[in-house]
Motif scaffolding. Structure first.
Motif, PDB file in Angstrom:
ATOM      1  N   LYS A  72       0.813  -1.216   0.000  1.00  0.00           N
ATOM      2  CA  LYS A  72       0.000   0.000   0.000  1.00  0.00           C
ATOM      3  C   LYS A  72       0.852   1.274   0.000  1.00  0.00           C
ATOM      4  O   LYS A  72       0.586   2.203  -0.742  1.00  0.00           O
ATOM      5  CB  LYS A  72      -0.930  -0.011   1.217  1.00  0.00           C
ATOM      6  CG  LYS A  72      -2.065   0.941   1.122  1.00  0.00           C
ATOM      7  CD  LYS A  72      -3.007   0.498   0.045  1.00  0.00           C
ATOM      8  CE  LYS A  72      -4.266   1.341   0.042  1.00  0.00           C
ATOM      9  NZ  LYS A  72      -5.054   1.099  -1.135  1.00  0.00           N
ATOM     10  N   LYS A  73       1.903   1.294   0.834  1.00  0.00           N
ATOM     11  CA  LYS A  73       2.699   2.517   0.965  1.00  0.00           C
ATOM     12  C   LYS A  73       4.146   2.392   0.492  1.00  0.00           C
ATOM     13  O   LYS A  73       4.889   3.362   0.522  1.00  0.00           O
ATOM     14  CB  LYS A  73       2.695   2.976   2.413  1.00  0.00           C
ATOM     15  CG  LYS A  73       1.323   3.386   2.894  1.00  0.00           C
ATOM     16  CD  LYS A  73       1.367   3.896   4.299  1.00  0.00           C
ATOM     17  CE  LYS A  73      -0.046   4.302   4.711  1.00  0.00           C
ATOM     18  NZ  LYS A  73      -0.102   4.762   6.078  1.00  0.00           N
ATOM     19  N   HIS A  74       4.556   1.207   0.091  1.00  0.00           N
ATOM     20  CA  HIS A  74       5.944   1.058  -0.359  1.00  0.00           C
ATOM     21  C   HIS A  74       6.083  -0.109  -1.337  1.00  0.00           C
ATOM     22  O   HIS A  74       5.159  -0.905  -1.521  1.00  0.00           O
ATOM     23  CB  HIS A  74       6.884   0.885   0.830  1.00  0.00           C
ATOM     24  CG  HIS A  74       6.758  -0.455   1.501  1.00  0.00           C
ATOM     25  ND1 HIS A  74       5.711  -0.771   2.339  1.00  0.00           N
ATOM     26  CD2 HIS A  74       7.552  -1.566   1.452  1.00  0.00           C
ATOM     27  CE1 HIS A  74       5.854  -2.005   2.793  1.00  0.00           C
ATOM     28  NE2 HIS A  74       6.970  -2.517   2.262  1.00  0.00           N
ATOM     29  N   LEU A  75       7.258  -0.175  -1.940  1.00  0.00           N
ATOM     30  CA  LEU A  75       7.592  -1.199  -2.936  1.00  0.00           C
ATOM     31  C   LEU A  75       8.868  -1.890  -2.498  1.00  0.00           C
ATOM     32  O   LEU A  75       9.813  -1.235  -2.054  1.00  0.00           O
ATOM     33  CB  LEU A  75       7.800  -0.528  -4.303  1.00  0.00           C
ATOM     34  CG  LEU A  75       8.465  -1.330  -5.413  1.00  0.00           C
ATOM     35  CD1 LEU A  75       7.472  -2.349  -5.973  1.00  0.00           C
ATOM     36  CD2 LEU A  75       8.930  -0.408  -6.531  1.00  0.00           C
ATOM     37  N   THR A  76       8.916  -3.216  -2.591  1.00  0.00           N
ATOM     38  CA  THR A  76      10.163  -3.948  -2.351  1.00  0.00           C
ATOM     39  C   THR A  76      10.531  -4.693  -3.628  1.00  0.00           C
ATOM     40  O   THR A  76       9.659  -5.069  -4.416  1.00  0.00           O
ATOM     41  CB  THR A  76      10.050  -4.955  -1.182  1.00  0.00           C
ATOM     42  OG1 THR A  76       9.087  -5.951  -1.522  1.00  0.00           O
ATOM     43  CG2 THR A  76       9.663  -4.263   0.101  1.00  0.00           C
TER      44      THR A  76
END
Length: 144
Positions: free
Chosen positions: A129-133
Motif C-alpha cells: 500500500k505505501k511502499h515497494l520492495t
C-alpha cells in the motif's frame, strides 16, 4: 570393430589423440533413431548453448494493465527494472526493443515479476500500500 572400414572410421591426430569419427550414410541411416538421442544428451552436457530454446509465451501485458486499472497504491507505478546479479537495468521495461526484461506475471495483489534476458534471473517487484520492495533471485535450471 574392424580398424578400417568404409562405414566406420575413427580419426586420430599425429600424436595419437582421438579427434573424431566418420560414419557412412548407410551406417548412420541404420543407427540414427537409437544413436541421435544419446548424442544429443551428451552434446547438451558438453555444450549447453546447443540446446534448443523453449518456445517463449507472450508477455502477460493484460495482467499488467489490470493491475494499473485498479491501482490504489499511494505512489505512482514504477516502470524501471534492474537486475542485481548481472547489473542490467532499464528506466522503462515497456520501451526496450529488444527487451532487456520480460514481464512474466502481474496480479492484483501487487506482485509483478520480470525475467532478465541477460542472466535469466527473476526480479520480483512487490507493491504494498505505501511502499515497494524488489527482490532478485538467481536463475536455477530445472531438471527434466
Amino acid at each position: 570393430m574392424p580398424p578400417i572400414s568404409s562405414h566406420f572410421l575413427e580419426l586420430f591426430d599425429a600424436a595419437g589423440q582421438a579427434r573424431g569419427v566418420h560414419i557412412s550414410a548407410e551406417l548412420w541411416s541404420r543407427i540414427r533413431d537409437k544413436a541421435l538421442p544419446i548424442l544429443e544428451r551428451a552434446l547438451y552436457e558438453l555444450d549447453p548453448s546447443c540446446r534448443p530454446q523453449p518456445e517463449e509465451r507472450p508477455e502477460p501485458v493484460a495482467e499488467w494493465e489490470s493491475l494499473l486499472a485498479y491501482w490504489d497504491f499511494t505512489y505512482p507505478p514504477a516502470y524501471d527494472v534492474a537486475c542485481a546479479h548481472c547489473g542490467a537495468s532499464t528506466p522503462d521495461w515497456r520501451a526496450d526493443e529488444p527487451r532487456r526484461f520480460r514481464l512474466r506475471g502481474a496480479n492484483l495483489g501487487g506482485l509483478v515479476t520480470f525475467q532478465c534476458q541477460s542472466c535469466k534471473s527473476l526480479i520480483l517487484k512487490k507493491h504494498f500500500k505505501k511502499h515497494l520492495t524488489v527482490e532478485c533471485l538467481p536463475y536455477v535450471e530445472r531438471c527434466s
